[in-house]
Design a protein around this motif. Sequence first.
Motif, PDB file in Angstrom:
ATOM      1  N   ASP A   1       9.172  47.946  -0.902  1.00  0.00           N
ATOM      2  CA  ASP A   1       8.575  49.187  -0.413  1.00  0.00           C
ATOM      3  C   ASP A   1       8.294  49.105   1.086  1.00  0.00           C
ATOM      4  O   ASP A   1       7.821  48.082   1.589  1.00  0.00           O
ATOM      5  CB  ASP A   1       7.262  49.458  -1.165  1.00  0.00           C
ATOM      6  N   SER A   2       8.575  50.180   1.805  1.00  0.00           N
ATOM      7  CA  SER A   2       8.337  50.228   3.245  1.00  0.00           C
ATOM      8  C   SER A   2       6.865  50.120   3.599  1.00  0.00           C
ATOM      9  O   SER A   2       6.518  49.875   4.758  1.00  0.00           O
ATOM     10  CB  SER A   2       8.899  51.536   3.828  1.00  0.00           C
ATOM     11  N   ARG A   3       5.994  50.294   2.620  1.00  0.00           N
ATOM     12  CA  ARG A   3       4.551  50.190   2.874  1.00  0.00           C
ATOM     13  C   ARG A   3       4.052  48.757   2.767  1.00  0.00           C
ATOM     14  O   ARG A   3       2.860  48.503   2.910  1.00  0.00           O
ATOM     15  CB  ARG A   3       3.795  51.104   1.907  1.00  0.00           C
TER      16      ARG A   3
ATOM     17  N   SER B   1      15.259  52.291  13.291  1.00  0.00           N
ATOM     18  CA  SER B   1      14.703  51.041  13.802  1.00  0.00           C
ATOM     19  C   SER B   1      13.501  50.588  12.988  1.00  0.00           C
ATOM     20  O   SER B   1      12.634  51.407  12.634  1.00  0.00           O
ATOM     21  CB  SER B   1      14.285  51.220  15.262  1.00  0.00           C
ATOM     22  N   ARG B   2      13.429  49.296  12.716  1.00  0.00           N
ATOM     23  CA  ARG B   2      12.264  48.752  12.018  1.00  0.00           C
ATOM     24  C   ARG B   2      11.015  48.849  12.886  1.00  0.00           C
ATOM     25  O   ARG B   2       9.890  48.782  12.377  1.00  0.00           O
ATOM     26  CB  ARG B   2      12.532  47.300  11.608  1.00  0.00           C
TER      27      ARG B   2
ATOM     28  N   ASP C   1      12.579  50.098   0.865  1.00  0.00           N
ATOM     29  CA  ASP C   1      12.892  49.324   2.075  1.00  0.00           C
ATOM     30  C   ASP C   1      14.057  48.389   1.770  1.00  0.00           C
ATOM     31  O   ASP C   1      13.884  47.204   1.541  1.00  0.00           O
ATOM     32  CB  ASP C   1      11.666  48.544   2.541  1.00  0.00           C
ATOM     33  N   GLU C   2      15.221  48.944   1.749  1.00  0.00           N
ATOM     34  CA  GLU C   2      16.452  48.216   1.433  1.00  0.00           C
ATOM     35  C   GLU C   2      17.488  48.603   2.502  1.00  0.00           C
ATOM     36  O   GLU C   2      18.274  49.527   2.316  1.00  0.00           O
ATOM     37  CB  GLU C   2      16.926  48.603   0.032  1.00  0.00           C
ATOM     38  N   PRO C   3      17.500  47.909   3.637  1.00  0.00           N
ATOM     39  CA  PRO C   3      18.265  48.390   4.792  1.00  0.00           C
ATOM     40  C   PRO C   3      19.776  48.299   4.670  1.00  0.00           C
ATOM     41  O   PRO C   3      20.493  49.012   5.374  1.00  0.00           O
ATOM     42  CB  PRO C   3      17.761  47.510   5.934  1.00  0.00           C
TER      43      PRO C   3
ATOM     44  N   ASP D   1      15.701  42.457   9.989  1.00  0.00           N
ATOM     45  CA  ASP D   1      14.764  42.211  11.090  1.00  0.00           C
ATOM     46  C   ASP D   1      14.758  43.361  12.088  1.00  0.00           C
ATOM     47  O   ASP D   1      13.788  43.534  12.836  1.00  0.00           O
ATOM     48  CB  ASP D   1      15.125  40.916  11.821  1.00  0.00           C
ATOM     49  N   HIS D   2      15.834  44.121  12.109  1.00  0.00           N
ATOM     50  CA  HIS D   2      15.963  45.172  13.124  1.00  0.00           C
ATOM     51  C   HIS D   2      16.011  46.595  12.562  1.00  0.00           C
ATOM     52  O   HIS D   2      15.710  47.551  13.282  1.00  0.00           O
ATOM     53  CB  HIS D   2      17.221  44.939  13.960  1.00  0.00           C
ATOM     54  N   PHE D   3      16.394  46.735  11.284  1.00  0.00           N
ATOM     55  CA  PHE D   3      16.650  48.084  10.776  1.00  0.00           C
ATOM     56  C   PHE D   3      15.972  48.348   9.432  1.00  0.00           C
ATOM     57  O   PHE D   3      15.708  47.441   8.654  1.00  0.00           O
ATOM     58  CB  PHE D   3      18.160  48.312  10.610  1.00  0.00           C
ATOM     59  N   ARG D   4      15.748  49.620   9.207  1.00  0.00           N
ATOM     60  CA  ARG D   4      15.436  50.142   7.891  1.00  0.00           C
ATOM     61  C   ARG D   4      16.445  51.233   7.577  1.00  0.00           C
ATOM     62  O   ARG D   4      17.168  51.709   8.451  1.00  0.00           O
ATOM     63  CB  ARG D   4      14.018  50.726   7.838  1.00  0.00           C
ATOM     64  N   ARG D   5      16.448  51.641   6.311  1.00  0.00           N
ATOM     65  CA  ARG D   5      17.306  52.744   5.873  1.00  0.00           C
ATOM     66  C   ARG D   5      16.422  53.802   5.243  1.00  0.00           C
ATOM     67  O   ARG D   5      15.715  53.531   4.284  1.00  0.00           O
ATOM     68  CB  ARG D   5      18.350  52.230   4.860  1.00  0.00           C
TER      69      ARG D   5
END
Length: 503
Positions: A55-57, A169-170, A236-238, A243-247
């Motif tokens: 999860d992005s949270r 960007s992350r 949160d599975e880029p 380290d640099h990105f999210r999707r």
Amino acid sequence: MTRYMGTETEYGIATPDAPGLSPIITSTHAVVAYAAMHTGARSRWDYAEESPLKDSRGFDLRRYRTVPVVDSDAVGVANVVTTNGARFYVDHAHPEYSSPEVSNAYDAMVYDAAGDLILNQAAAEIRGLYEHNLSVLKHHDPCPPLKIYKNNVDGKGASYGAHENYQYSRQTDFDLLTQALIPFFVTRNIIIGAGRVGIGAEGEQPGFQISQRADYFFQEVSLETTLNRGIVNTRDEPHADADHFRRLHTIVGDANMSQTANFLKFGMTKLVIDAIEAGGDFSDLRLRNPVAEIKNVSHDLTLSHRLELVDGRELTALEILALYRERVSALDDVDQRVVELWGQVLELLATDPLSTSHLLDWTAKWSLISGYLKRGVDISDAKIRLIDLQYTDIDPARSLYHALVGKGRMSTLASADEIAAAAITPPADSRAWFRGRVSARFGEDVIAASWQALLLKTTQGSVRLAINDVDGFTKAQVGELVERVENTDELVAGLAKLGLCSD
């Protein structure tokens, strides 16, 4: 940064001659039949980089601690990496086409439409096999002819997705991104909605609404994609360098037949994310009750409903989208085309929603249905529901959408030749080019594949090639090598000389 994007479309599938046949089995027939048309195209899916419950949270509801290895011959798990770099596979009870990664909204629209062509090819192959009493699945009878629909509801309470994915960007604050996007996602349905007969999750109330998906969202944010769906999905599975990105896994849109609606869906969303990452402020557009408003907007065909904002103002969806448009900036020709078309569509919708029936799905469908209602047919009549369904039939010979195109009553942006080329040729400017061309040239030696890797068979054993960078392994970077080599041994050696990573 280049905003790479792509789609995941779960198609509705039916066998009218055998209505009791499991859609899991028919979906498997479709994928395997397509694989049989393309020698060596079938492979296992490599789950090593998959993390659907992260999860992005900041938390991870890990489903498993080890990477699953799934029998590629099992019913329900059929998987194909297509020659255009996409993934065609069985997702639960649906055939799903996940498009290759592209760098702009126009290509996203074209490669999404290419999925319809791929599904049509699979259906045609199934039909031919059935006529000769042949089956592509061992120990299974031939599959009856398929009907495939690009829609989002089954009329029985279930909804299936047409997801969008945008790399970002992350370093971008997720909470800020979420709050800026929610009003946009709630209101953009007046442009990208596919139209739906029935109100409520099971269509229990008679009527017509703008969006197929609106009645299936119950939270502002959520990790869930099938139950308790959130307007913003937090997965949160880029599928890239974590380290640099999210999707941004976007589940709140409809499946579109209209090329204009699809182009604007990707283009508008891309521009809004660009603006957020550039420091744009959308905090004044926060809604008091987004979950209620997404339904309110969908149920109002006049577009006059006024949404209540946190600051007490009341604005229509048209006014909110106009404010978003004012705050985005075009960075290239595709962006500029999006901004101009966005403005034209808003103007037409403000004048008369049906004046967009040559551009948008929901108004095209509503125009057809309105003609029947004026002749005295009731909105709850089965004929009206049939129009709803037939519009989304992807078979050009039977589709109401394609009939409108053929009569000049629905505008298109891409030619049939462009879409046909996209169905077999991967985009040149992303890693999808490498995935697609290697699958086309050396498919029998592709043991497993994923968005981030290819596992190849060589005379020295299996070799896993990591392709983490979405903008890497492009035609310009590795094209000459891939087309020149004769086998996977030479390919791996050539990549090593170029200094490209392999596991």
